[in-house]
Write a protein that holds these residues in place. Sequence first.
Motif, short mmCIF file in Angstrom:
data_model
loop_
_atom_site.label_atom_id
_atom_site.label_comp_id
_atom_site.label_asym_id
_atom_site.label_seq_id
_atom_site.Cartn_x
_atom_site.Cartn_y
_atom_site.Cartn_z
N ALA A 222 -5.72 -65.06 17.34
CA ALA A 222 -5.47 -65.66 16.04
C ALA A 222 -4.26 -65.03 15.37
CB ALA A 222 -6.70 -65.48 15.15
N ARG A 223 -3.64 -65.80 14.49
CA ARG A 223 -2.51 -65.27 13.74
C ARG A 223 -2.97 -64.14 12.83
NH1 ARG A 223 -1.38 -70.63 14.64
NH2 ARG A 223 0.78 -71.09 15.20
N PRO A 224 -2.35 -62.96 12.94
CA PRO A 224 -2.82 -61.82 12.14
C PRO A 224 -2.19 -61.74 10.77
CG PRO A 224 -1.14 -61.07 13.64
CD PRO A 224 -1.31 -62.55 13.91
N TRP A 225 -1.22 -62.63 10.47
CA TRP A 225 -0.45 -62.47 9.25
C TRP A 225 -0.78 -63.55 8.23
CZ3 TRP A 225 1.49 -67.15 10.02
CH2 TRP A 225 1.98 -67.50 11.29
N ARG A 226 -0.48 -63.22 6.98
CA ARG A 226 -0.54 -64.22 5.91
C ARG A 226 0.55 -63.86 4.89
NH1 ARG A 226 -4.53 -60.51 4.97
NH2 ARG A 226 -4.75 -59.73 2.84
N PHE A 227 1.01 -64.87 4.18
CA PHE A 227 2.07 -64.69 3.20
C PHE A 227 1.54 -64.97 1.79
CE2 PHE A 227 4.21 -65.70 7.15
CZ PHE A 227 5.25 -64.80 7.18
N GLN A 228 2.10 -64.26 0.83
CA GLN A 228 1.76 -64.51 -0.57
C GLN A 228 3.04 -64.68 -1.36
OE1 GLN A 228 -1.61 -62.52 -2.42
NE2 GLN A 228 -0.27 -61.88 -4.08
N CYS A 229 3.14 -65.82 -2.05
CA CYS A 229 4.29 -66.08 -2.91
C CYS A 229 4.02 -65.51 -4.30
CB CYS A 229 4.53 -67.58 -3.04
SG CYS A 229 4.99 -68.39 -1.50
N THR A 230 5.01 -64.84 -4.86
CA THR A 230 4.95 -64.33 -6.22
C THR A 230 6.20 -64.82 -6.94
OG1 THR A 230 6.20 -62.27 -5.96
CG2 THR A 230 3.90 -62.25 -5.20
N PRO A 231 6.30 -64.66 -8.24
CA PRO A 231 7.51 -65.13 -8.93
C PRO A 231 8.81 -64.54 -8.41
CG PRO A 231 5.76 -64.71 -10.51
CD PRO A 231 5.27 -64.19 -9.18
N GLY A 232 8.76 -63.33 -7.84
CA GLY A 232 10.01 -62.70 -7.41
C GLY A 232 10.10 -62.34 -5.95
N ALA A 233 9.03 -62.56 -5.18
CA ALA A 233 9.06 -62.10 -3.79
C ALA A 233 8.08 -62.89 -2.93
CB ALA A 233 8.71 -60.61 -3.72
N ILE A 234 8.30 -62.78 -1.64
CA ILE A 234 7.32 -63.25 -0.65
C ILE A 234 6.77 -62.01 0.03
CG2 ILE A 234 6.93 -64.60 1.44
CD1 ILE A 234 9.27 -66.38 0.61
N GLU A 235 5.47 -61.84 -0.03
CA GLU A 235 4.82 -60.66 0.53
C GLU A 235 4.15 -61.01 1.85
OE1 GLU A 235 3.77 -58.95 -3.95
OE2 GLU A 235 2.14 -59.55 -2.58
N LEU A 236 4.27 -60.11 2.81
CA LEU A 236 3.66 -60.29 4.12
C LEU A 236 2.46 -59.35 4.24
CD1 LEU A 236 3.54 -61.27 7.09
CD2 LEU A 236 5.22 -59.49 7.64
N TYR A 237 1.30 -59.92 4.49
CA TYR A 237 0.07 -59.15 4.64
C TYR A 237 -0.50 -59.38 6.04
CZ TYR A 237 -0.15 -58.53 -0.46
OH TYR A 237 0.12 -58.19 -1.76
N ALA A 238 -1.36 -58.47 6.45
CA ALA A 238 -2.06 -58.65 7.72
C ALA A 238 -3.32 -57.81 7.73
CB ALA A 238 -1.16 -58.24 8.89
N VAL B 179 1.72 -74.54 12.30
CA VAL B 179 0.59 -74.05 11.52
C VAL B 179 0.58 -74.75 10.16
CG1 VAL B 179 1.90 -72.15 10.52
CG2 VAL B 179 -0.57 -71.94 10.73
N ARG B 180 -0.58 -74.94 9.58
CA ARG B 180 -0.69 -75.48 8.23
C ARG B 180 -0.44 -74.36 7.23
NH1 ARG B 180 -5.11 -78.59 5.98
NH2 ARG B 180 -6.19 -76.58 6.09
N LEU B 181 0.55 -74.55 6.37
CA LEU B 181 0.87 -73.50 5.40
C LEU B 181 -0.33 -73.17 4.52
CD1 LEU B 181 4.49 -74.31 4.15
CD2 LEU B 181 3.76 -72.69 5.91
N GLU B 182 -1.16 -74.17 4.24
CA GLU B 182 -2.32 -73.94 3.39
C GLU B 182 -3.26 -72.90 3.97
OE1 GLU B 182 -1.19 -76.79 4.39
OE2 GLU B 182 -0.53 -77.85 2.58
#
Length: 283
Positions: A32-48, A265-268
């Motif tokens: 499975a894909r281990p990563w996820r992204f979070q959009c914020t007003p000033g950045a894109i954060e990469l989590y896993a 992949v579905r962005l949702e």
Amino acid sequence: MKTGVMPVGHLNIEQVRQILVMATTPPPLRGARPWRFQCTPGAIELYADIDEGPERREQLLSCGVALLNLRLAIKAHGSHPDVRLLPTAGRPDLLAVVRPRGHEPVSPVDRRLAEAIPVRRGNRSPFTAAAVPPEVQRELRRAAEIERSWLATVEPEQIPLLREIMDRAVPENGDRTDFDVQPDRLLVVVGSLHDTNLALLQAGQAMQRVLLTATASGLSSALWSAVMAQPGPRRELRQLLGGGLWPQVMLRLGHGAPVAPYTPVRLEDVVTSDEHPFSAGLR
């Protein structure tokens, strides 16, 4: 926090969507894909969600691949990606914070690599004996070095011992009949000086830059990481390569038959947004 895409910095919602589509294009090395992204007003954060078991290395490499694509996609939209890796010890799941800064024209090299993202494919078909030109091999080595990693070439005289190492790695990691090695094919290993989470993130970015450079040069590629999953064979491979680098993934590069495209992949499923981001204090 909510599911979806939002404007980030000076990038509008459609630009962010296009960037995230490019970032989420590569499949993980395994599972499975281990990563996820979070959009914020000033950045894109990469989590896993990173395991502490034997799959940790592959998960971090896969996250590094997605991060390199994210950086290139932001550059392709005329902005500079300001990246902070592992910005805080208090959140080990936060791997990177990427802020689009200012406006700058995309370089020809970055545009070439960004255009290669949607067409790069893993290719397990047999490769022809056509040689990879020396100038392309130099470009591939440089691609790894840009990301603070190294590309070691497996020489023809090392192939017999490599086959023995691979044979010892196979029983617990499945069949490798689709990753045969031949003395007249280009076989390389992406390696790092250290084996930390930071080094693995860098090695994942290096691997993807090498693969995109190969794609832009008209080459096919296949990757194999099973030999790295067991400590014994991995130590043997490290010694085979001179003992100075930690091997992270093996790549076969050359000329193969066309392959089918990825299923996007579905962005949702992997993107959330947050008006009050954790990274707000990481200026």
